[in-house]
Design a protein around this motif. Structure first.
Motif, short mmCIF file in Angstrom:
data_model
loop_
_atom_site.label_atom_id
_atom_site.label_comp_id
_atom_site.label_asym_id
_atom_site.label_seq_id
_atom_site.Cartn_x
_atom_site.Cartn_y
_atom_site.Cartn_z
N LEU A 283 0.71 -1.08 0.06
CA LEU A 283 -0.13 -0.08 -0.05
C LEU A 283 0.76 1.40 0.00
O LEU A 283 0.81 2.24 -0.79
N THR B 232 -9.94 5.07 -3.46
CA THR B 232 -10.00 4.57 -2.31
C THR B 232 -10.19 3.19 -2.42
O THR B 232 -9.72 2.02 -1.95
N ASP C 231 -8.29 -0.08 -1.36
CA ASP C 231 -8.68 -1.29 -0.39
C ASP C 231 -8.48 -2.33 -0.71
O ASP C 231 -8.00 -3.34 0.31
N ARG D 252 -5.37 -3.39 -1.50
CA ARG D 252 -4.15 -3.41 -1.00
C ARG D 252 -4.06 -3.35 0.79
O ARG D 252 -3.11 -3.69 1.48
N ARG D 253 -5.37 -2.87 1.12
CA ARG D 253 -5.51 -2.88 2.57
C ARG D 253 -6.10 -4.10 3.33
O ARG D 253 -5.84 -4.64 4.49
N SER E 283 -4.16 -8.32 0.91
CA SER E 283 -3.30 -8.00 -0.32
C SER E 283 -2.46 -9.22 -0.68
O SER E 283 -1.72 -9.73 0.24
N CYS F 222 -5.59 -8.45 7.27
CA CYS F 222 -6.84 -7.87 7.08
C CYS F 222 -7.46 -7.04 8.34
O CYS F 222 -7.67 -7.80 9.23
N TYR G 136 -12.38 -3.90 8.24
CA TYR G 136 -12.85 -4.72 6.99
C TYR G 136 -14.35 -4.62 6.97
O TYR G 136 -14.97 -5.27 8.05
#
Lengths: 465, 465
Positions: A400, A418, A422, A424-425, A428, B106, B110
């Protein structure tokens, strides 16, 4: 003798030899050698092979015959015929006509009367050029190639994702997007924000230049390995034989694979689809080999049988610099290679397709994985003889922080990405993908040299054909 | 024990039982029953079937285990594992884990942590909802249905034509087109002509509402039988559960067939694609039958096994008028039937799909063949239970004079249709075709009731999701 009540498709002719059949088609040529008349017709289900109607004039009443065949049947006339289908010499089937009538006449101003017409002239009648041998063959190959693409991905566990064409993001960040609007042409809004908020979607919208970001979102955490296949759009102000404003784009995205693995997949894919048309479109490719590009079949067979070269960009630049070739554009580390360089490498140095990899990061897109050297990215282009780049491929950046930094370096509005970020959040993972322009691939396998001749109605700068 | 070096695709699991494998996937659930940990992961290649990672904690050093599994692995975490694949009870395979590590974490924000989430909420996160069972299943069925469509046409001699999306003609004449432009939002051109001539294509351009006219031009005299399959666009100002601005459209066009024959083709086609997904997507359809539409499997099996009804519009109007059903909209000869009427006919009267045919010419498009009665056209809609119209179909008018008169009756600018009309001037023949909206078909076979839930990123009035 068997009778069939259905109208025969010419592609099924061989199954019906010895049968009484009904046929429909358009006249390709017609000749009289009294008391016989020979008419070649085609119904579109075969591109080059015609059916010969053999008419023994003595079987018809004189008046009746003239009524039906008038003095002659001009090219383009639509006819219906009945008779017995027989195998004649040279493995060709012909119809011994017992009944014939005209379905649709074709008057004297039909633009395809002459045997030889130029490609330039045919571009002015795109709605009729599919009636010529060359274009029937081009579009038959194009259709089959598209089907082979679907087959490859479906047989290998990929799911077809139909990503949206109307978008509010610009994947490549190149700014060459068409706007989509329902606003009247003349507006007196005070600001662009006001204009956009009153528009159909309540925001600015354009046509997608790529579906990659949507493909990544579908693959990551969801479908694992996907492909998109649909139109993409570039509002480029260039008029070359390789550029169109609307082209068909194949973009697979595969989780858990790195650059070397996606290169293997790309090579396997290209060989699969070429092997498929070598088997399915024998007649058409033989035609192109004879009339359009001498040596085409050798070229395609060579591709499916050779291992593609894999070469580092850095090494390629050294090879180009050491060559005695005169280039129009200078070669140096950091330069975006031009078509002349790409073609020299694939045509003169390697004499086969080449994956050129690890390009300088400055000349590539923000989403590509940054290599540990800090200078290059895990990107590769597949270069093929006669065309140059045909596939653009990369492992994607999964980190990220690095991805956001790459976006900042390019002055991209991070807040508009965004959703993409996400991926990559939340879980990933390593993933890679490539893009293939179908139209250029059709050019490559048919030998056609102008992209305007592989699209039914090409859209180019200043031109809706 | 055999070892494999490739990362296993879950869809191949059964082939690798008894082998040491490497797997990657995202955590779906996780539970600890000391000293065991059970983690269900999914890699996207199967939509519902997960792989169970079985971890015997005693096989790991305590510190090492905590390092790898931290307190637990939250939903959405991406993991890599190695181990032996074994068949466990209930025909499920599991992995006896010898090595595990986290690929992508994660975090707690999430949005898909909770088991139950509403469709409305999921529409706000279209980039993540493909990670849920329902949407994995919807998009797996959508992908397979699309492939079945390509298979049907390719196995029956049709050629795939990729007609342009950017167009300067309005097929339906409905005026609900998006404009495509590269002009800045605010312009001070004096006239619309000036505005258009300065635009990218040098003329006014929009997004296609249908590819039918291009399909007819490709079929007639050229390819004989073709299909188009790509996005179409309608700038309708309606916000219903059945309308989107961008939808996927399948449009075959077949020469030498009349209305009754194209009805047969349509029925054969619908049965083929439903039969295909009944075989290929067993798991997904069982899921929809259980959780989304009770009786879905019975409905689909009934469709493939029943002969579709074929009823004249005139007869249908009489049936509706004689029924004791209360309708919101009045029924009379000449009325465009509403969804309530269509559903009553297919759900209550015939209890199976119905081809309604020979509609009043005033409520149908200009290109439809005029029947000898002077009042109706050779058009048919296929109505299915639960949805209403799913296919719009017609034999096309082949007579140049009648076609031009129909255009004049609708105040259409004939001079803009010269190319299309050329197909009636040069070897015109009988031909027919239909249009199927893929998205509505996906709704029909999955039981999903809102079209926004069968498109990855739906585009609707005032909304780019």
């Amino acid at each position: 003798m068997q009778h069939t009540d259905i109208v025969l498709l010419f592609s099924d002719s061989e199954k019906y030899v010895g049968t009484a059949v009904k046929v429909c088609g358009w006249v390709r040529t017609s000749a009289e050698v009294k008391p016989m008349t020979f008419i070649q017709i085609n119904d579109g289900t075969t591109s080059l092979k015609n059916l010969q109607l053999t008419i023994d004039q003595t079987r018809f009443d004189d008046e009746e015959y003239k009524l039906r065949i008038k003095p002659a049947l001009p090219v383009g006339t639509a006819v219906y015929a009945e008779g017995e289908l027989v195998a004649s010499e040279r493995n060709v089937v012909e119809l011994l006509v017992s009944e014939i009538r005209v379905l649709g006449e074709c008057p004297g101003d039909y633009p395809l009367q002459k045997k030889k017409t130029s490609m330039e002239f045919l571009r002015t009648i795109p709605h009729l050029r599919l009636r010529t041998n060359t274009f029937k063959a081009v579009f038959t190959v194009r259709a089959r190639l598209s089907y082979a693409i679907h087959k490859y991905f479906n047989e290998n566990g990929y799911k077809y994702v139909q990503a949206p064409i109307i978008t509010n993001s610009d994947c490549e960040g190149a700014g060459e997007m068409f706007r989509v609007t329902t606003q009247p042409w003349a507006t007196d809004y005070k600001t662009e924000e006001e204009y956009n908020s009153e528009d159909y979607f309540g925001c600015k919208a354009g046509l997608a230049v790529s579906c990659q970001l949507e493909g990544e979102m579908a693959a990551l955490g969801g479908l694992g390995r996907i492909y998109t296949f649909g139109p993409s759009f570039r509002a480029e102000h260039s008029n070359t034989a390789r550029h169109v404003a609307e082209f068909w784009h194949v973009e697979p995205e595969v989780c858990f694979v790195d650059l070397d693995e996606i290169i293997e997949i790309g090579e396997d894919f290209i060989k699969f689809i070429i092997r498929d048309i070598l088997e399915s479109c024998k007649e058409e490719l033989a035609f192109f080999d004879r009339f359009v590009e001498k040596g085409l079949l050798d070229k395609l067979n060579h591709v499916v049988n050779s291992e593609f070269a894999k070469v580092d960009y850095t090494e390629a630049v050294e090879i180009l610099q050491k060559s005695r070739q005169k280039f129009e554009y200078p070669v140096y580390w950091g330069a975006d290679l031009q078509s002349e360089h790409e073609r020299y490498l694939t045509e003169e140095v390697y004499k086969r397709p080449v994956f050129l990899k690890n390009y300088p990061k400055e000349i590539k897109a923000f989403y590509m994985k940054q290599n540990p050297d800090g200078k290059t990215v895990a990107a590769t282009d597949l270069l093929v003889p006669g065309i140059g780049e045909i596939i653009g491929c990369s492992e994607r950046e999964t980190d990220l922080e690095k991805l956001q930094q790459a976006m900042r370096d390019r002055n991209m509005p991070i807040e508009e990405y965004t959703r993409y970020l996400d991926t990559r959040r939340f879980g990933s993972v390593q993933h890679s993908g490539f893009g293939l322009g179908l139209d250029r691939m059709v050019m490559y396998v048919t030998g056609m040299t102008n992209i305007r001749d592989v699209l039914q109605f090409p859209r180019t700068y200043e031109h809706i054909y």
